[in-house]
Design an enzyme around this catalytic site. Structure first.
Site, PDB file in Angstrom:
ATOM      1  N   GLY A  77      12.932   4.475  11.153  1.00 14.22           N
ATOM      2  CA  GLY A  77      12.643   5.902  11.179  1.00 14.22           C
ATOM      3  C   GLY A  77      11.216   6.335  11.028  1.00 14.22           C
ATOM      4  O   GLY A  77      10.827   7.336  11.598  1.00 14.22           O
TER       5      GLY A  77
ATOM      6  N   SER B  34      10.704  -1.443  10.391  1.00 17.05           N
ATOM      7  CA  SER B  34      10.261  -1.259  11.775  1.00 17.05           C
ATOM      8  C   SER B  34      10.571   0.166  12.224  1.00 17.05           C
ATOM      9  O   SER B  34      11.088   0.983  11.465  1.00 17.05           O
ATOM     10  CB  SER B  34      10.963  -2.260  12.702  1.00 17.05           C
ATOM     11  OG  SER B  34      12.362  -1.998  12.729  1.00 17.05           O
ATOM     12  N   LYS B  35      10.281   0.440  13.493  1.00 18.04           N
ATOM     13  CA  LYS B  35      10.500   1.776  14.054  1.00 18.04           C
ATOM     14  C   LYS B  35      11.940   2.230  13.922  1.00 18.04           C
ATOM     15  O   LYS B  35      12.212   3.418  13.733  1.00 18.04           O
ATOM     16  CB  LYS B  35      10.098   1.795  15.538  1.00 18.04           C
ATOM     17  CG  LYS B  35       8.599   1.774  15.782  1.00 18.04           C
ATOM     18  CD  LYS B  35       8.307   1.872  17.270  1.00 18.04           C
ATOM     19  CE  LYS B  35       6.810   1.875  17.541  1.00 18.04           C
ATOM     20  NZ  LYS B  35       6.517   1.977  18.991  1.00 18.04           N
ATOM     21  N   ARG B  36      12.861   1.308  14.030  1.00 19.28           N
ATOM     22  CA  ARG B  36      14.267   1.715  14.019  1.00 19.28           C
ATOM     23  C   ARG B  36      14.699   2.254  12.654  1.00 19.28           C
ATOM     24  O   ARG B  36      15.747   2.887  12.533  1.00 19.28           O
ATOM     25  CB  ARG B  36      15.171   0.556  14.439  1.00 19.28           C
ATOM     26  CG  ARG B  36      15.218  -0.611  13.486  1.00 19.28           C
ATOM     27  CD  ARG B  36      15.995  -1.772  14.106  1.00 19.28           C
ATOM     28  NE  ARG B  36      16.058  -2.929  13.247  1.00 19.28           N
ATOM     29  CZ  ARG B  36      16.951  -3.093  12.284  1.00 19.28           C
ATOM     30  NH1 ARG B  36      17.849  -2.147  12.044  1.00 19.28           N
ATOM     31  NH2 ARG B  36      16.961  -4.184  11.560  1.00 19.28           N
TER      32      ARG B  36
END
Length: 472
Positions: free
Chosen positions: A250, A246-248
């Site tokens: 990076g 996911s976005k977290r």
């Protein structure tokens, strides 16, 4: 007939790296079998689907080199699900006519009450078939009916998946799903089946998060008497920590990797190795991938995204890449730092510098960071470590060396190195005692490509300008 496969993203944002792997596997299977790879944009969510998102997906596909075979389809250059909505509605009505679907007049309030009762009794929350065998004559006034599939209530639905194997679900677990909403718009589940049938899709290759959908979609195929495609569900891609990527973590979007300086061939190679293998091979060219790809190489377990390994793969492809191509790809990153594009002469210099730059870099960004010093035409930025090398004694040596450099007839890396070696021997110094100050003066850093090659690339005039700017 040769296989026909498709990639069918929803244009509600960027092209996710997981979607890119799905597209790649479809593309490789088509290339391997001599089949067709089609692109369909599932743009039925009109509030979230935007032209910008569609273009982002198309740009990502083209950057990855995944060309699709319906690129000339109408004005859109892809198959649009929204454009086929009347066809979806037509099929739903046809199913009502042949007795495999029916109109349901249950109101939202009734359905909410039904689910609340099921929840209170600890039962699965699914439609109870209350309009399955009722007549429209019983319909309440003013209710716009939905069309529901008349799903089989006994027996089982089996899927023979090319990756996951044979999986069977009791039909009692599958309810009469909605095919067409009360406003006449199709549901995703129904539209996908109609589109795949009309496009002649023979193999549906997609993420295993669609596995539950597959059982329901198989029932629609059977209700219409259509041939069911082969299914291949790909394991999930996880982040380094084992959670869903996911976005977290990076960099969820394909465009992120492009903007971070990765090469498309490296991304293709790395994505291929997420859940697919050919022996112990790690570096697999696109040509080899097309030759070797089949479903037997796909594993069942999720893969973890390893940014360090991706960097290593990218470094390999950078080393193998054409110098001029690398220069053209790195130029935007350098121009961003300088605030202006490189001239033709500077592009030529960058190309000639590439053999010394690319063995040291994992990304185009790193190449740009290492190369930017070549193009400063004013005062050179100097880091603290480099500044400490330029002691008064070091400046005196550079001043003498600058005078001797002026007289070099051929300003080559070998000639400059020989001059500095002779001077170091003359003064009883180690070569680094004069080479490192030269590095600081020419690059503003203590780390660079071989410094005598740097001087030769900069040329006599620019090298002397930089040295004299230091020694005064």
């Amino acid at each position: 007939m040769p296989p026909i496969v498709r990639f069918a993203p929803s244009p509600t944002g960027y092209l996710h790296i997981g979607g890119a792997r799905t597209a790649l596997f479809n593309w490789l299977y088509a290339k391997h079998t001599g089949g067709k790879f089609l692109l369909r944009v599932e743009d039925t969510d009109r509030e979230r689907s935007t032209p910008e998102s569609v273009q982002t997906i198309l740009d990502g596909m083209l950057w990855l080199g995944l060309d699709w075979d319906n690129k000339d389809y109408g004005d859109r250059h892809y198959y649009s699900q929204f454009a086929e909505r009347e066809r979806h509605a037509e099929v739903a009505r046809q199913m009502v006519a042949n007795g495999t679907a029916y109109y349901c007049y249950a109101t939202p309030a009734e359905l909410d009450a039904m689910r609340a009762e099921q929840k209170a009794k600890g039962l699965p929350q699914r439609y109870d078939g209350r309009w399955r065998d009722r007549s429209a004559a019983d319909a309440p006034a003013g209710v716009k009916p939905v069309i529901r599939l008349k799903a089989p209530q006994t027996g089982e639905t089996t899927v023979h998946d090319q990756v996951m194997g044979t999986i069977t679900v009791p039909n009692s677990q599958l309810d009469d799903m909605v095919l067409l909403r009360g406003d006449g718009t199709p549901t995703y589940m129904h539209a996908v089946v109609v589109d795949d049938h009309d496009m002649g899709i023979t193999h549906v290759i997609r993420g295993d998060d669609h596995m539950t959908n597959t059982f329901r979609q198989v029932q629609i195929y059977r209700a219409m008497g259509w041939e069911i495609p082969a299914f291949a569900h790909l394991p999930m891609i996880l982040g380094p920590d084992g959670a869903k990527l996911s976005k977290r973590h990076g960099a969820p979007a394909v465009s992120d990797y492009r903007d971070r300086g990765y090469l498309p061939e490296a991304i293709r190679n790395y994505l291929l190795r997420l859940c697919w293998a050919h022996g112990d091979d790690e570096i697999i060219s696109t040509e080899q991938a097309i030759e070797w790809f089949d479903f037997g190489g796909i594993g069942k377990s999720p893969a973890r995204f390893d940014f360090a390994k991706l960097g290593s793969v990218n470094a390999h492809y950078i080393k193998q890449a054409d110098d001029r191509r690398l220069a053209e790809l790195a130029e935007p990153f350098i121009a961003r730092t300088l605030g202006k594009p490189l001239t033709l002469a500077q592009m030529d210099l960058l190309t000639r510098a590439m053999p010394d730059l690319k063995p040291r870099a994992q990304t185009l960004v790193e190449i740009a960071e290492m190369a930017v010093f070549y193009f400063h035409d004013g005062a050179l930025p100097m880091d603290d470590k480099a500044a400490k090398l330029l002691t008064p004694e070091a400046k005196q040596h550079l001043a003498v060396l600058a005078e001797r450099m002026t007289g070099l007839p051929d300003f080559t890396a070998e000639a400059v190195e020989n001059l500095f070696r002779s001077y170091a021997e003359e003064k009883g110094l180690k070569l680094g005692g004069v080479a490192q100050p030269l590095r600081a003066a020419l690059t503003g850093s203590t780390v660079s490509p071989p410094i005598f090659g740097v001087a030769a690339l900069l040329g006599k005039e620019e090298s002397l300008r930089r040295i004299k700017g230091i020694v005064g």
